[in-house]
Design an enzyme around this catalytic site. Structure first.
Site, mmCIF file in Angstrom:
data_model
loop_
_atom_site.group_PDB
_atom_site.id
_atom_site.type_symbol
_atom_site.label_atom_id
_atom_site.label_comp_id
_atom_site.label_asym_id
_atom_site.label_seq_id
_atom_site.Cartn_x
_atom_site.Cartn_y
_atom_site.Cartn_z
ATOM 1 N N GLU A 113 0.772 -1.207 -0.216
ATOM 2 C CA GLU A 113 0.142 0.171 -0.029
ATOM 3 C C GLU A 113 0.890 1.332 -0.010
ATOM 4 O O GLU A 113 0.894 1.927 1.043
ATOM 5 C CB GLU A 113 -0.838 -0.078 1.358
ATOM 6 N N GLU A 157 4.642 7.961 -4.014
ATOM 7 C CA GLU A 157 5.676 7.435 -3.093
ATOM 8 C C GLU A 157 6.531 6.344 -3.757
ATOM 9 O O GLU A 157 7.092 5.292 -3.155
ATOM 10 C CB GLU A 157 4.450 6.737 -1.792
#
Length: 709
Positions: free
Chosen positions: A158, A167
């Site tokens: 995740e 990210e």
């Protein structure tokens, strides 16, 4: 024990009142003598993410559907270990003696040492410590045969931000497929799809179109000189924002459109482009593209999660499953929508006419560009040319600098100050280019000395570009660091600072509490020896204001964790800065938020002043105590605090940064438990605050006062 088990980590920590940074040493993950400092993790999104019950349920459903046989599962970016524990349980790694009842294994990879330390505690609390192999490394540092015995069959992860890619999703997946996963692995999530929608919105235009704002202000200050419309700009990037908060101000100019698909189960490309033909659904001006993503968590297509705004239904090509399709109806702060601003004043569109949108993604971001003709593309490229001295500011700062009311207030205060001085030496104590330009423009004999602690030489380059348009010469601008300023002025008894002014604003300091912007007061204190006896300080005072508020969405996202999908997570509460259900000995942290973006809100009390900061004097401890009278009945979830700045003594001009203002973040102090207020038994509360100038921290205490029957 991994090779990193006895390592140290160095965390950079900045003192908000001095700007000085120091390296904080965090000992190795197995060092039981040192716990992770609260301040490192209390302001992160981990707690909000773990409180997202819809997200947790979606991952649990997908993992249970995917991890059906003994396998090697790799969890990249494991955080507190929730997904790892779900995978271990799905495989039957649940023997209470620590002995696997399955031939499968789970490897959890987490690079951030404070989170590794916390995950150890979570695993221990759930008797999972011997069932999950935790490695304190980046995933691209893992080696098969060294860190892990074999390639993994299943990837769970995740590593998603509001934009999806920020990210490092793509490079992480590329390395995992190249080095860590079997061919054709199973993955949770299985696929992500990004969507967009063309919108018209005055507020979104204000957040990037300073040209229009300055034209409306017409006050003689030109932050954007003619021919340089991009001298002050927002970056060409997507900005995370709670778009539901401006739903009533948005005109939808297109239907939602699909942009890119990213398959987790195969190696992604670093760069792709897409040409989209978007039909306008009505006449209007496109000011922005609002975007979001949809996760398909399992390969069968039975479990989904969307970050779409609440006006978006589930996509027509997704089968409705009430138990497993998760929309963004519940407010959460860890994932928002994203906004891409259209250059200049926007793009005119006509109903039923198509516009050509070019989308591209890199390894970390998605960008857009309208192309309706070759000539228009050339014009856009000209507008987006980066001039020397260009500064990138936040959208909120651009909106503020174009706000005619704010400009008028600031200019009146500046005029009042400089009219009291002859040939003043004016120090701009922060990063305000507006103040520097305005003083130099309005006082033709002033000497302006900007400290520009964040902007530095970039600020001086900007002032050079803006000089002609604002009728000042650079020989009146002098850029010195504080040490140089002190030594230079102390050696010249006839040269003292007459005007010491700030907004306050610090470049790159966008996620701080209101009182952490009092750095200029610290500067005023350190520079006291070189201030003239009658120096004017602007702002001269600060009023710490507070009100009680109904904040159910924010409180829910920050409340204490108990059991998440069958796993005890209560050990993380103190470290992650939880509020609800804390022991009486614990206190929740102050957190900075744009209150107008915090979901459902309601002000329950009158606004009150708790304490005053006297900036005309050197910094000193401050404290105050007051009673807050409730004017509405309801559940009180906490207090919202901000600072109103009194700009000058004579006119008592006050600049408010309260919750009804969109340009500033406020400080939120959530209660351990919500309190029903406003009835005749409970009509007020007493709050007390104290400010410590040594560390810039504010302490708040409250006591709800009940009437005696």
């Amino acid at each position: 024990m991994t090779s990193a088990a006895c390592s140290r980590m160095f965390q950079l920590q900045t003192d908000p009142l001095t700007g000085k940074s120091e390296w904080l040493v965090i000992e190795g993950e197995d060092d039981q003598l040192q716990t992770t400092p609260k301040s490192l993790l209390a302001t992160t999104s981990y707690l909000d993410m773990l409180n997202d019950s819809l997200r947790n349920a979606a991952y649990r459903l997908a993992i249970d559907n995917t991890v059906t046989t003994p396998s090697h599962v790799l969890d990249i970016g494991a955080g507190t270990g929730l997904l790892s524990m779900m995978a271990a349980r799905a495989m039957g790694l649940s023997d209470s003696n620590g002995i696997s009842t399955s031939k499968g294994m789970v490897t959890a990879c987490e690079s951030y040492l404070p989170m590794v330390k916390l995950m150890r505690e979570v695993l221990r609390a759930n008797a999972m410590e011997g069932k999950i192999r935790l490695i304190n490394k980046r995933s691209d540092e893992l080696e098969v045969g060294v860190d892990i015995p074999s390639r993994a069959d299943i990837l769970v992860s995740e590593i998603l931000d509001s934009e999806l890619l920020g990210e490092g999703l793509i490079p992480t997946l590329q390395h995992a497929h190249d080095k860590l996963l079997v061919e054709n692995p199973q993955t949770v999530p299985y696929r992500a799809t990004t969507y967009g929608q063309l919108v018209e919105c005055t507020y979104l235009r204000e957040m990037h179109d300073l040209v229009h704002g300055e034209a409306e202000a017409s006050d003689g200050i030109h932050l954007l000189p003619s021919g340089m419309p991009n001298l002050l700009a927002v970056k060409k990037q997507q900005f995370a924002m709670h778009c539901n908060a401006i739903k009533d101000e948005i005109k939808l100019l297109s239907e939602p459109f699909k942009v890119f698909e990213f398959d987790f189960w195969r190696r992604p490309d670093s760069f792709r482009e897409a040409d989209l033909h978007i039909k306008a659904k009505s006449d209007g001006t496109v000011h922005a593209i609002i975007s979001w993503w949809l996760l398909q968590l399992d390969s069968e297509g039975t479990t989904f999660y969307s970050t779409g705004p609440n006006w978006i239904p589930y996509p027509s090509d997704v089968k409705e499953l009430k138990t497993s399709f998760v929309s963004s109806g519940d407010w959460c702060d860890h994932w928002k929508q994203c906004v891409w601003f259209i250059p200049s004043s926007g793009l005119l569109v006509l109903k039923d006419k198509e516009v050509w949108l070019h989308a591209a993604h890199t390894e970390t971001s998605i960008s857009y560009d309208f192309k309706t003709s070759c000539n228009e593309k050339e014009d856009a490229d000209l507008f987006l040319h980066t001039p020397d001295g260009q500064l990138f500011l936040s959208p909120e700062r651009i909106a503020l600098y174009g706000d005619s009311c704010w400009r008028e207030l600031m200019l009146n205060a500046i005029k009042n100050a400089i009219h009291q001085k002859v040939d003043p030496l004016c120090l701009i104590a922060d990063d305000s280019i507006f103040l520097a330009v305005s003083v130099a423009h309005l006082s033709k004999t002033s000497q302006v000395m900007p400290l520009f602690p964040g902007l530095g030489n970039k600020g001086m380059q900007y002032l050079q570009k803006a000089s002609i348009a604002n009728s000042y010469t650079m020989d009146r601008i002098e850029f010195l660091r504080r040490k140089e300023l002190l030594s230079g002025l102390q050696g010249s008894p006839h040269r003292k600072i007459d005007l010491f002014i700030a907004e306050p604003f610090y470049y790159g300091n966008d996620n701080v509490l209101p009182w952490q912007n009092l750095r200029f007061w610290k500067e005023r204190t350190l520079l006291d020896p070189v201030l003239s006896k009658d120096a004017l300080i602007m702002p001269c005072r600060g009023l710490l204001k507070a009100c009680a508020m109904y904040l159910p969405d924010l409180w829910k996202s920050r409340c204490c964790l108990k059991e998440i999908e069958g796993f005890d997570n209560s050990v993380v509460n103190t470290t992650l800065g939880a509020c609800g259900g804390l022991p009486l000995t614990e206190d929740s942290p102050f957190l900075p938020y744009f209150i107008w973006q915090c979901g459902e809100t309601k002000i329950l009390s009158k606004t009150t002043t708790i304490l005053e900061f006297d900036f005309s004097k050197p910094m000193s401890p401050c404290s105050g105590k007051t009673k807050v009278q409730f004017r509405e009945s309801g559940m009180c979830h906490g207090f919202v605090l901000w600072i109103d700045y009194v700009m000058d003594k004579e006119n008592n001009t006050v600049l408010s940064t309260g919750p009804d203002k969109r340009h500033w973040k406020q400080g939120v102090k959530l209660l351990n438990e919500p309190v029903e207020v406003g009835h005749k038994d409970l009509s007020s509360t007493e709050i007390e605050a104290s400010f410590d100038p040594l560390n810039g921290e504010l302490i708040l205490r409250n006591a709800f006062l009940r009437h005696q029957r």
